[in-house]
Design an enzyme around this catalytic site. Sequence first.
Site: not given
Length: 396
Positions: A391, A267, A177, A188
């Site tokens: 975010n 994202e 992920k 991350t």
Amino acid sequence: MFNIIELENGLEHVQGFFCDAVNTGLRPNKEQGDVAFIRSEVPCDISAVFTSNTFQAAPIKHFQKYPKDFQTDFILINAKNANAMTGDKGIEDIDTIMSTLSQKIEVTNPIMSSTGVIGYRLPIDKITSAFDKFDFTASNSDKAARAIMTTDSFKKELAYKVELEDGTSFNMAAICKGAGMINPAMATMLCFIITDADIPKSDMDDLLLDATEGSFNRISVDGDTSTNDTVMLLSNRKSGQYHKEAFQKVLNKMMFELAMMILRDGEGANKLVAFEVKGAKSIEDAQKASMALSNSLLVKTALFGEDPNWGRIASTIGASGIACDDNTLSIYYDDLLIYSNAFRELDKEREEQAYEIMRQERFTVTCDIGLGSASYTSYGCDLSYEYVKINAEYRT
């Protein structure tokens, strides 16, 4: 000789491993799991690479409590809560959860991995409720891959079969992920790789480090490094087969492909760009400049705007601290030269060609420093309005 064959789906292809996921209420969408497991029917050797962030999360500290070269047969993974910055209590909570797990199924040195919001202790009751819901003999890679997602827009799983010259084979599979807080020095992300290859532990450690350097350590979405970054490689040796060159090649291939999936899923990202720096005085200079480009917010926003502004590329290189000279620098978008000492301004025709390249979903920015022979390539993506929206609303 050997042959690498890509398989459909993921973890279910590796002998002796099981996986499943359930919803415990951590995630409001009851159709998607939030607690998952990966289990081996025999104890496994395990190699791991963790975040470079000084504030490592409780699951990493819990892992590090085990003796060197310990074996495990169980990984528990939860979403929605990072169990980071929770102090000693965060580690004690893992011990409590694993004690409850051991009352449901026999486990050897179980480990935990978490992803989600930082600064909150784990909801122990919700997580342990999963133990009554799990099918510990299931092989449901799809559910496990979806359960560990956070801001990911799609699941990330891969599986390969390696056929050896003598007709024997071994398999390797992974779930992963990651979409935001991605920065060279580990993205991350959480990545769990399993194999039934009969690989020596020393090879596992060395090959995992090398593969990490060539994959997750070379990508950047936003320049931030998480507290929970984890890559784990587990082998139960059930196939009885091993070929070092083949194993290295399939591991490198798998981890690079997973890293590219993360970038494509960055994202709100629309573009995946390779930043190749060559002609540098040293590999350190090449790496520093390449990573500066993949991290630069001004470069990322230019990518999003499809603006062939070579000035942002040159400025970032100049600010990176490497040895460089504008008289020897050349910049290319794919094979199109857009800057050199002899060609410092874009004419209308060349600028339109640059626009066409930047409209592609994937392309390469090459910067020849012109001072040496060292090279390095990192990978990045654009930064869009959607990234800000995702975010800004992360906890809401």
